[in-house]
Design a protein around this motif. Structure first.
Motif, PDB file in Angstrom:
ATOM      1  N   LEU A 111      42.533  38.159  35.820  1.00  0.00           N
ATOM      2  CA  LEU A 111      41.940  38.556  36.868  1.00  0.00           C
ATOM      3  C   LEU A 111      42.325  40.014  37.388  1.00  0.00           C
ATOM      4  O   LEU A 111      43.240  40.312  37.026  1.00  0.00           O
ATOM      5  CB  LEU A 111      42.669  37.685  38.318  1.00  0.00           C
ATOM      6  N   PRO A 151      36.914  42.443  47.600  1.00  0.00           N
ATOM      7  CA  PRO A 151      36.813  41.364  48.413  1.00  0.00           C
ATOM      8  C   PRO A 151      38.007  40.223  48.011  1.00  0.00           C
ATOM      9  O   PRO A 151      38.741  39.633  48.676  1.00  0.00           O
ATOM     10  CB  PRO A 151      35.564  40.793  48.465  1.00  0.00           C
ATOM     11  N   ALA A 152      38.103  40.110  46.833  1.00  0.00           N
ATOM     12  CA  ALA A 152      38.827  39.270  46.025  1.00  0.00           C
ATOM     13  C   ALA A 152      39.065  39.310  44.807  1.00  0.00           C
ATOM     14  O   ALA A 152      38.145  39.877  44.039  1.00  0.00           O
ATOM     15  CB  ALA A 152      38.242  37.583  46.341  1.00  0.00           C
ATOM     16  N   PRO A 153      40.215  38.953  44.171  1.00  0.00           N
ATOM     17  CA  PRO A 153      40.269  39.035  42.531  1.00  0.00           C
ATOM     18  C   PRO A 153      39.241  38.633  41.926  1.00  0.00           C
ATOM     19  O   PRO A 153      38.563  37.451  42.198  1.00  0.00           O
ATOM     20  CB  PRO A 153      41.331  38.442  42.261  1.00  0.00           C
ATOM     21  N   VAL A 154      38.687  39.280  40.901  1.00  0.00           N
ATOM     22  CA  VAL A 154      37.551  38.656  40.022  1.00  0.00           C
ATOM     23  C   VAL A 154      37.983  38.886  38.478  1.00  0.00           C
ATOM     24  O   VAL A 154      38.716  39.426  38.257  1.00  0.00           O
ATOM     25  CB  VAL A 154      36.362  39.756  40.139  1.00  0.00           C
ATOM     26  N   THR A 155      37.346  38.254  37.895  1.00  0.00           N
ATOM     27  CA  THR A 155      37.370  38.164  36.460  1.00  0.00           C
ATOM     28  C   THR A 155      36.343  39.159  35.855  1.00  0.00           C
ATOM     29  O   THR A 155      35.244  39.715  36.583  1.00  0.00           O
ATOM     30  CB  THR A 155      36.833  36.859  35.775  1.00  0.00           C
ATOM     31  N   ASP A 191      45.690  34.407  35.331  1.00  0.00           N
ATOM     32  CA  ASP A 191      45.569  33.579  36.043  1.00  0.00           C
ATOM     33  C   ASP A 191      46.369  32.095  35.626  1.00  0.00           C
ATOM     34  O   ASP A 191      46.137  31.748  34.691  1.00  0.00           O
ATOM     35  CB  ASP A 191      43.897  33.059  36.078  1.00  0.00           C
ATOM     36  N   ARG A 232      43.348  50.184  47.256  1.00  0.00           N
ATOM     37  CA  ARG A 232      43.180  49.862  48.416  1.00  0.00           C
ATOM     38  C   ARG A 232      43.320  51.315  49.326  1.00  0.00           C
ATOM     39  O   ARG A 232      42.301  51.317  50.218  1.00  0.00           O
ATOM     40  CB  ARG A 232      44.134  48.991  49.310  1.00  0.00           C
ATOM     41  N   VAL A 238      42.748  42.891  40.166  1.00  0.00           N
ATOM     42  CA  VAL A 238      42.965  43.105  41.487  1.00  0.00           C
ATOM     43  C   VAL A 238      43.260  44.447  41.835  1.00  0.00           C
ATOM     44  O   VAL A 238      43.597  45.337  40.845  1.00  0.00           O
ATOM     45  CB  VAL A 238      44.468  42.370  41.910  1.00  0.00           C
ATOM     46  N   GLU A 281      32.653  37.954  36.008  1.00  0.00           N
ATOM     47  CA  GLU A 281      32.175  38.028  37.354  1.00  0.00           C
ATOM     48  C   GLU A 281      31.769  39.530  37.719  1.00  0.00           C
ATOM     49  O   GLU A 281      30.538  39.512  38.158  1.00  0.00           O
ATOM     50  CB  GLU A 281      33.032  37.524  38.400  1.00  0.00           C
TER      51      GLU A 281
END
Lengths: 152, 152
Positions: free
Chosen positions: A91, A46-50, A83, A99, A93, A53
DNA sequence: CTTTTCGGTCAATCATGTTGACGATCCTAG
DNA sequence: CTAGGATCGTCAACATGATTGACCGAAAAG
């Protein structure tokens, strides 16, 4: 159906789906992705995460999550980026290959589900899914399932 | 329901059952038995088996099966006996404690199933089980599920 | 009786998780 | 502005559970 059989069949149904998915993925250019990686990729998508997270979402330590990211990065599915707003954070990705894998997985799983629905009959399958949904509503988060099987 | 969600919910339902089972088992005198051990015990229960047979049923190597038997023997659930008819074989049998554990597990799983059936409504639950049975008929053996999750 | 197969174990390795410790960085109260 | 604490990522050590490969003793096959 005895209670034990219920559990066994739930696991069996899940395993059949995942085995078929990874058989197909292997045949279509992704032989080196493992079931456990799918959870991580879906958590990253869904979105870049650390790393922290990700660890929280997967229910593992940040060290274990970092290791998983290492593997996925080696195989080209994710990349680490700095980041600009926080030099501590790295981050994670998805790469285009990552994808592509997720899209392909979704497509294959959709087809597997359709096959089962057709074999059983749409009404019976709808009733089955309705029951399954009721059974699992209120359960824990979707990803906290990677490593719960093991232990001494 | 998307295909991916179907898989996730199947796993979630299974995990909920097994987690509840082992919580209850821990509270009733069996804190040191793990989900994976249940598969082995069920495979041993019907009749004494050799390590190789057990390995075949569990879908692991004979070394891994032997190790599982070691652990279960340490904890008092199974015992190894010599086979008078074949000096190579070491038959694995359940101890009284092992039989007690299996009986208790069956009882708890039965109650968990009843709770879910009552919460959902007997007719809907029956339809759900009917679908699940259809979905998993023809699948692989019941025990080949212990270690399939892992890998490189 | 010799050869092959089978059952079990030892040894080394791999994969994945854990805890504990640690530097670097950010945030916040003073 | 600075000092203390919290957070992020990583290193190191270890535990668990699996694998492959090698091996020995015993049974089965010829």
């Amino acid at each position: 159906m005895p209670g034990g059989e219920l559990a066994l069949r739930l696991l069996g149904a899940f395993r059949d789906l995942i085995d078929a998915l990874h058989m197909e993925l292997a045949a279509r250019g992704h032989p080196d992705v493992r079931p456990g990686h799918g959870f991580a990729l879906q958590a990253i998508a869904p979105a870049p995460v650390t790393g922290s997270e990700l660890a929280g979402r997967l229910g593992v330590t940040k060290q274990a999550a970092g290791r998983t990211v290492d593997v996925l990065a080696e195989r080209g599915y994710v990349a680490r980026t700095d980041d600009p707003a926080d030099a501590r954070r790295r981050l994670v990705v998805l790469t285009p290959r990552g994808r592509e894998l997720l899209a392909l997985s979704g497509e294959i799983l959709e087809r597997l589900r359709s096959q089962r629905a057709a074999a059983m009959g749409p009404e019976r399958f709808a009733a089955f899914e309705d029951g399954l949904r009721t059974l699992t509503d209120g359960g824990g988060g979707p990803f906290a399932a990677a490593g719960w099987f093991v232990s001494s």
